[in-house]
Structure formats: structure tokens, C-alpha cells
Design a protein around this motif. Structure first.
Motif, PDB file in Angstrom:
ATOM      1  N   GLU A  61       0.976  -1.051  -0.525  1.00 42.24           N
ATOM      2  CA  GLU A  61      -0.052  -0.317  -0.439  1.00 42.24           C
ATOM      3  C   GLU A  61       1.006   1.124  -0.175  1.00 42.24           C
ATOM      4  OE1 GLU A  61      -2.381  -0.308   2.956  1.00 42.24           O
ATOM      5  OE2 GLU A  61      -3.633  -1.683   2.251  1.00 42.24           O
ATOM      6  N   GLU A  62       1.956   0.977   0.667  1.00 41.03           N
ATOM      7  CA  GLU A  62       2.686   2.549   0.603  1.00 41.03           C
ATOM      8  C   GLU A  62       3.285   2.077  -0.266  1.00 41.03           C
ATOM      9  OE1 GLU A  62       7.057   2.961   3.297  1.00 41.03           O
ATOM     10  OE2 GLU A  62       5.388   3.280   4.184  1.00 41.03           O
ATOM     11  N   LYS A  63       4.090   1.244  -1.293  1.00 41.74           N
ATOM     12  CA  LYS A  63       4.572   1.673  -2.009  1.00 41.74           C
ATOM     13  C   LYS A  63       3.429   2.260  -3.449  1.00 41.74           C
ATOM     14  CE  LYS A  63       9.487   1.105  -2.040  1.00 41.74           C
ATOM     15  NZ  LYS A  63       9.625   2.250  -2.185  1.00 41.74           N
ATOM     16  N   ARG A  64       3.010   1.540  -3.736  1.00 41.33           N
ATOM     17  CA  ARG A  64       1.905   1.343  -4.836  1.00 41.33           C
ATOM     18  C   ARG A  64       1.384   2.653  -4.721  1.00 41.33           C
ATOM     19  NH1 ARG A  64      -2.168  -1.921  -5.338  1.00 41.33           N
ATOM     20  NH2 ARG A  64      -2.396  -1.946  -7.914  1.00 41.33           N
ATOM     21  N   GLU A  65       1.518   3.243  -3.098  1.00 38.62           N
ATOM     22  CA  GLU A  65       0.116   4.427  -3.072  1.00 38.62           C
ATOM     23  C   GLU A  65      -1.201   4.516  -3.046  1.00 38.62           C
ATOM     24  OE1 GLU A  65       2.000   7.922  -4.878  1.00 38.62           O
ATOM     25  OE2 GLU A  65       3.405   7.923  -3.319  1.00 38.62           O
ATOM     26  N   LYS A  66      -1.736   2.993  -3.406  1.00 34.40           N
ATOM     27  CA  LYS A  66      -2.945   2.774  -3.755  1.00 34.40           C
ATOM     28  C   LYS A  66      -3.418   1.570  -2.598  1.00 34.40           C
ATOM     29  CE  LYS A  66      -2.946   2.896  -8.748  1.00 34.40           C
ATOM     30  NZ  LYS A  66      -2.464   2.128  -9.667  1.00 34.40           N
ATOM     31  N   ARG A 157       3.977  10.904  12.594  1.00 36.97           N
ATOM     32  CA  ARG A 157       5.021  10.883  12.074  1.00 36.97           C
ATOM     33  C   ARG A 157       3.909  10.275  10.502  1.00 36.97           C
ATOM     34  NH1 ARG A 157       8.316   7.033  15.285  1.00 36.97           N
ATOM     35  NH2 ARG A 157       8.799   8.486  17.202  1.00 36.97           N
ATOM     36  N   GLU A 158       3.091   9.515  10.515  1.00 40.28           N
ATOM     37  CA  GLU A 158       2.488   9.695   9.360  1.00 40.28           C
ATOM     38  C   GLU A 158       1.828  10.346   8.844  1.00 40.28           C
ATOM     39  OE1 GLU A 158       1.389   6.874   6.905  1.00 40.28           O
ATOM     40  OE2 GLU A 158       2.654   5.920   8.551  1.00 40.28           O
ATOM     41  N   ARG A 163       1.710  14.563   4.329  1.00 37.21           N
ATOM     42  CA  ARG A 163       1.827  15.800   3.638  1.00 37.21           C
ATOM     43  C   ARG A 163       2.588  15.341   3.233  1.00 37.21           C
ATOM     44  NH1 ARG A 163       3.861  20.358   5.358  1.00 37.21           N
ATOM     45  NH2 ARG A 163       4.825  19.463   7.153  1.00 37.21           N
ATOM     46  N   THR A 164       3.895  15.053   3.139  1.00 41.37           N
ATOM     47  CA  THR A 164       4.793  15.335   2.592  1.00 41.37           C
ATOM     48  C   THR A 164       5.055  15.243   0.845  1.00 41.37           C
ATOM     49  OG1 THR A 164       6.881  15.408   4.507  1.00 41.37           O
ATOM     50  CG2 THR A 164       7.435  14.789   2.056  1.00 41.37           C
ATOM     51  N   ARG A 165       4.255  13.871   1.068  1.00 43.87           N
ATOM     52  CA  ARG A 165       4.001  12.970  -0.163  1.00 43.87           C
ATOM     53  C   ARG A 165       2.880  13.759  -1.098  1.00 43.87           C
ATOM     54  NH1 ARG A 165       1.592   7.123   0.500  1.00 43.87           N
ATOM     55  NH2 ARG A 165       3.330   7.115   1.025  1.00 43.87           N
ATOM     56  N   TYR A 166       2.229  14.748   0.003  1.00 42.61           N
ATOM     57  CA  TYR A 166       0.340  15.136  -1.143  1.00 42.61           C
ATOM     58  C   TYR A 166       1.474  16.307  -1.667  1.00 42.61           C
ATOM     59  CZ  TYR A 166      -3.209  18.174  -1.407  1.00 42.61           C
ATOM     60  OH  TYR A 166      -3.657  18.771  -2.572  1.00 42.61           O
ATOM     61  N   THR A 171       3.771  19.074  -6.404  1.00 39.06           N
ATOM     62  CA  THR A 171       4.897  20.410  -7.183  1.00 39.06           C
ATOM     63  C   THR A 171       4.872  19.171  -8.115  1.00 39.06           C
ATOM     64  OG1 THR A 171       6.556  19.144  -5.700  1.00 39.06           O
ATOM     65  CG2 THR A 171       5.649  20.990  -5.055  1.00 39.06           C
ATOM     66  N   ASP A 172       5.069  17.890  -8.546  1.00 39.88           N
ATOM     67  CA  ASP A 172       4.986  16.602  -9.740  1.00 39.88           C
ATOM     68  C   ASP A 172       4.278  17.570 -10.358  1.00 39.88           C
ATOM     69  OD1 ASP A 172       7.491  16.304  -8.609  1.00 39.88           O
ATOM     70  OD2 ASP A 172       6.657  13.796  -8.234  1.00 39.88           O
ATOM     71  N   ASP A 173       2.796  17.674 -10.080  1.00 39.73           N
ATOM     72  CA  ASP A 173       1.539  17.788 -11.475  1.00 39.73           C
ATOM     73  C   ASP A 173       1.951  18.982 -12.216  1.00 39.73           C
ATOM     74  OD1 ASP A 173       0.344  15.455 -10.709  1.00 39.73           O
ATOM     75  OD2 ASP A 173      -0.769  16.494  -9.186  1.00 39.73           O
ATOM     76  N   ASP A 174       2.762  20.314 -10.896  1.00 39.23           N
ATOM     77  CA  ASP A 174       2.659  21.618 -11.448  1.00 39.23           C
ATOM     78  C   ASP A 174       4.033  21.296 -12.358  1.00 39.23           C
ATOM     79  OD1 ASP A 174       0.983  22.553  -9.451  1.00 39.23           O
ATOM     80  OD2 ASP A 174       2.000  23.176  -8.406  1.00 39.23           O
ATOM     81  N   SER A 175       4.749  20.530 -12.605  1.00 40.72           N
ATOM     82  CA  SER A 175       6.139  21.044 -12.797  1.00 40.72           C
ATOM     83  C   SER A 175       5.702  19.731 -14.234  1.00 40.72           C
ATOM     84  CB  SER A 175       7.052  20.459 -12.008  1.00 40.72           C
ATOM     85  OG  SER A 175       7.388  19.515 -11.489  1.00 40.72           O
TER      86      SER A 175
END
Length: 178
Positions: A61-66, A157-158, A163-166, A171-175
Motif C-alpha cells: 500500500e505504501e509503495k503503490r500508493e493505492k 509521523r504518519e 503531508r510530505t507525499r501530498y 509539485t510534480d503535477d505543477d512541473s
């Protein structure tokens, strides 16, 4: 690497052991062997398989982010492969046992996923009881209950990790749009 909560891993071990004991005793009655021996052997196998299933599923779940049906399917088939092929009961060792174990445990994991998904959709709150809080362990035991402070720190921490991943995703979507 995500934080695997000690109390959740312990619950998977206890729940797996209880399920394994019932499964082993039932299997022994059908095969007409010693129910006590089969219950102990299956309880030991399932108490190892439960935390392994949880760890693999959580990592996927963590790696696939799904959070979809493929996480429990892959983790169930992986655990079933080893549970079926290397079991101590000598019933189904080898490749035949691995394929059988992979099929059975993978199928059960998928059914569990759909059952909990339907319960959540129908408005039921899926909060499984925490088994480890009803058991007292000796101080020398390697797994101990999490203190309220440890649970709070793990949740902080979670949230920070999410929040960091979001922020990285936005920023990836903006770039990529430039």
C-alpha cells in the motif's frame, strides 16, 4: 519505511494463532489424527503468517500508493505460497502445496477485502478489536504494548509523511503541466 505498529502486529499474530488452532484441530478431526498436535502446529504457522501478511500488505500500500484489491491479493498469495509449500504438517509440501496455499490464502484475502469494503460502503465502521490490550506480557517479552505517547508520535509521523507525499505530488503535477 513505514512504521509498523507493535500492537497491530501482535494482534495479527494472536488472531492468526487462534485461527490456526481452530483450523488445525478441525483438519485433524477430518484426517483422524491428534487434534492437539495439529492445532499447535497450525497455530504456530498462522501466528507467523498473520504478521507477514500484514507487513507485505502495508508495504505494498505504501509503495503503490493505492489501497485496492491487488494489495491483499499479492500479500495473500505470497504468504500462502510459503505456508502451503513449507508447512510442518507434511500434508502438502512442495510445489503442489505452494500453489494450493497461494490460491486458498489469496482467495481468502480478496474476500476479506471486498467484505470490509462493502461494510464501509454500507455505513458500518470497521474497527476490529485490539486483542493485545487484553493480554499482559512479561517485561522480558520482545513485543510490548505501545504507550499512548508512542501511539501519538506514530500518528504524527504518519500525518507528516502523508503531508510530505501530498506536497511532492502537487509539485510534480505543477512541473509536469509546464
Amino acid at each position: 519505511l513505514s512504521i509498523f505498529r507493535k500492537d497491530v502486529i501482535l494482534d495479527w499474530a494472536i488472531g492468526g494463532g487462534m485461527f490456526g488452532a481452530i483450523f488445525g484441530a478441525t483438519q485433524a478431526l477430518v484426517r483422524v489424527t491428534s487434534p492437539l498436535k495439529a492445532a499447535v502446529v497450525c497455530a504456530a504457522e498462522f501466528s507467523v503468517a498473520g504478521p507477514a501478511y500484514y507487513a507485505i500488505r502495508t508495504r505494498l500500500e505504501e509503495k503503490r500508493e493505492k489501497r485496492d484489491v491487488y494489495n491483499p491479493l499479492i500479500s495473500g498469495c505470497t504468504v500462502g505460497w510459503f505456508l502451503g509449500g513449507y508447512n510442518a504438517t507434511k500434508i502438502t509440501r512442495g510445489i503442489r502445496g505452494s500453489l494450493l496455499g497461494s490460491t486458498i490464502v489469496g482467495s481468502i484475502a480478496v474476500m476479506q477485502h471486498y467484505m470490509f469494503q462493502k461494510m464501509e460502503r454500507d455505513g458500518f465502521e470497521v474497527n476490529l478489536p485490539v486483542l493485545s490490550y487484553s493480554i499482559q506480557f512479561p517485561s522480558w517479552f520482545p513485543i510490548q504494548k505501545m504507550t499512548p505517547e508512542e501511539i501519538q508520535m506514530a500518528e504524527i509521523r504518519e500525518k507528516e509523511r502523508r503531508r510530505t507525499r501530498y506536497m511532492q505530488d502537487s509539485t510534480d503535477d505543477d512541473s509536469s503541466s509546464n
